[in-house]
Design an enzyme around this catalytic site. Structure first.
Site, PDB file in Angstrom:
ATOM      1  N   GLY A 106      30.567   6.611 -43.342  1.00 47.14           N
ATOM      2  CA  GLY A 106      31.056   7.914 -43.788  1.00 47.14           C
ATOM      3  C   GLY A 106      31.475   8.768 -42.614  1.00 47.14           C
TER       4      GLY A 106
ATOM      5  N   LYS B 173      24.925   7.960 -35.792  1.00 46.20           N
ATOM      6  CA  LYS B 173      25.824   9.092 -35.993  1.00 46.20           C
ATOM      7  C   LYS B 173      26.538   9.357 -34.677  1.00 46.20           C
ATOM      8  CE  LYS B 173      25.898  13.820 -37.850  1.00 46.20           C
ATOM      9  NZ  LYS B 173      25.068  14.895 -38.439  1.00 46.20           N
TER      10      LYS B 173
ATOM     11  N   ASP C  68      21.640  23.559 -44.801  1.00 47.73           N
ATOM     12  CA  ASP C  68      22.732  22.789 -45.395  1.00 47.73           C
ATOM     13  C   ASP C  68      22.199  21.856 -46.481  1.00 47.73           C
ATOM     14  OD1 ASP C  68      25.394  22.099 -45.717  1.00 47.73           O
ATOM     15  OD2 ASP C  68      25.374  20.579 -44.142  1.00 47.73           O
TER      16      ASP C  68
END
Length: 366
Positions: free
Chosen positions: A12, A34, A126
């Protein structure tokens, strides 16, 4: 990105980078790496992960980080590999409501996560379905973890008016410009749970105004003191001082307010051309700051609040539905009788069908 990891397929992409499968050299164990292309953002996330390392990630349902390192102009953070996100879970169900037993399990685990963060004074900032992930739906179907601490912060470092979170998970104190603390995460989690319960988000989210309007529909007007001290309250509300019931009311979008006034069923209440020419939608005075409004230093008198211009309802609807509560301009006409018409009087009719939905009113390309 270096001698430590062998990157596999990409999983992603986010605001600052991409996530890919990776294996450590000399090992078959799979991780999620990441790769952040903004060194500052990557460093901030690394610092946040160092802070929450004081919490047991498994007991507190937080993603586990293994290591982080810089490779060229990228910051690389190596996390445990998880399953699909809650957003994917909702999508695969075609947005059908989840079972209560599933919602209960998700709520309990995320409340444990937020409780742990609160204990070390960390605000995630978030919370959304995309940042809640299943660990392994085969071996442990309802085990979840909270991920992505790139925006995590000590709430004491936040100034009033700080913009954070995304709609529709943005807390009202963020939108209104009030002091912020860890409770903004609780609001976001509640919206996530409501989304699971009804199969869709509970508030419209095309803009902050639509979110506030949906909030007023569902929960009523915010308390007087919140609106009085909110830095951005006047972007959404007006305090009507010269009224039989002084108090706050939700602002009406200029274009809807104008059309509603022009489309008054009662001709005596219909807006006149001269009034319409002075309307903010025509003059655009509101864009130049010339629109008159109550001073910010004014304190509301008493605790009585004027009825909101949108009727509170329990319907969780995303469709704009004009109510009859919009203020209408007074218009006196001595030609009109004060008594109601006789029962046999012929009703006023029109040969034209007038659309009432905003989409129809906007017309093609509107």
């Amino acid at each position: 990105p270096g001698p430590r990891c062998q990157v596999g397929k990409f999983l992603g992409r986010g605001s600052y980078g991409r996530v890919a499968e990776c294996t450590k050299m000399g090992s078959n164990e799979t991780f999620a790496i990441k790769i952040v292309d903004d060194l500052r953002a990557g460093s901030e996330e690394m610092e946040a992960m160092k802070i929450i390392r004081s919490l047991n990630p498994d007991q507190n349902n937080l993603i586990k980080i293994h290591e982080c390192f810089q490779y060229k102009d990228y910051m690389c953070l190596v996390y445990e590999m998880l399953d699909e996100s809650l957003e994917d879970f909702i999508g695969k169900r075609s947005f059908h409501p989840a079972h209560l037993c599933q919602i209960r399990a998700i709520a309990q685990q995320m409340l444990v996560a937020l409780s742990g963060l609160e204990s070390i004074n960390v605000l995630h900032g978030d919370i959304k379905p995309d940042n809640i992930m299943f660990v392994d739906q085969i071996t442990n179907p309802l085990k979840l973890k909270l991920i992505d601490f790139g925006l995590a912060v000590n709430p004491q470092e936040l100034n009033v008016g700080t913009q954070m979170q995304i709609n529709p998970f943005r807390a009202p104190e963020v939108i209104l410009g009030l002091p912020l603390d860890v409770s903004v995460d609780m609001w976001s989690l509640a919206v996530v749970l409501a989304t699971l319960y009804i199969g869709d988000v509970p508030f419209s989210y095309n803009s902050d105004y639509e979110t506030i309007r949906g909030l007023v529909q569902l929960l009523g007007l915010p308390e007087d003191d919140l609106l009085h001290y909110g830095k951005f309250s006047y972007d959404f509300f007006t305090y009507e001082e010269e009224s039989s019931q002084p108090g706050w009311r939700l602002n009406t979008p200029f274009e809807y307010n104008l059309l509603r006034s022009m489309l008054a069923i009662d001709p005596r209440q219909r807006m006149t051309p001269s009034s319409a020419l002075a309307h903010d939608f025509i003059t655009m005075n509101h864009l130049s700051g010339e629109r008159k409004r109550s001073p910010r230093t004014h304190k509301p008198r008493g605790s009585q609040i004027a009825s909101p211009q949108v009727r509170p309802t329990h319907a969780l609807s995303h469709t704009y539905s004009p109510s009859s509560g919009y203020p209408q301009p007074p218009r006196s006409n001595s030609l009109w009788p004060t008594d109601p018409p006789a029962p046999h009087a012929r009703p006023i009719t029109s040969a034209y069908r007038i659309p009432t939905s905003p989409a129809a009113l906007r017309g093609p390309g509107g």
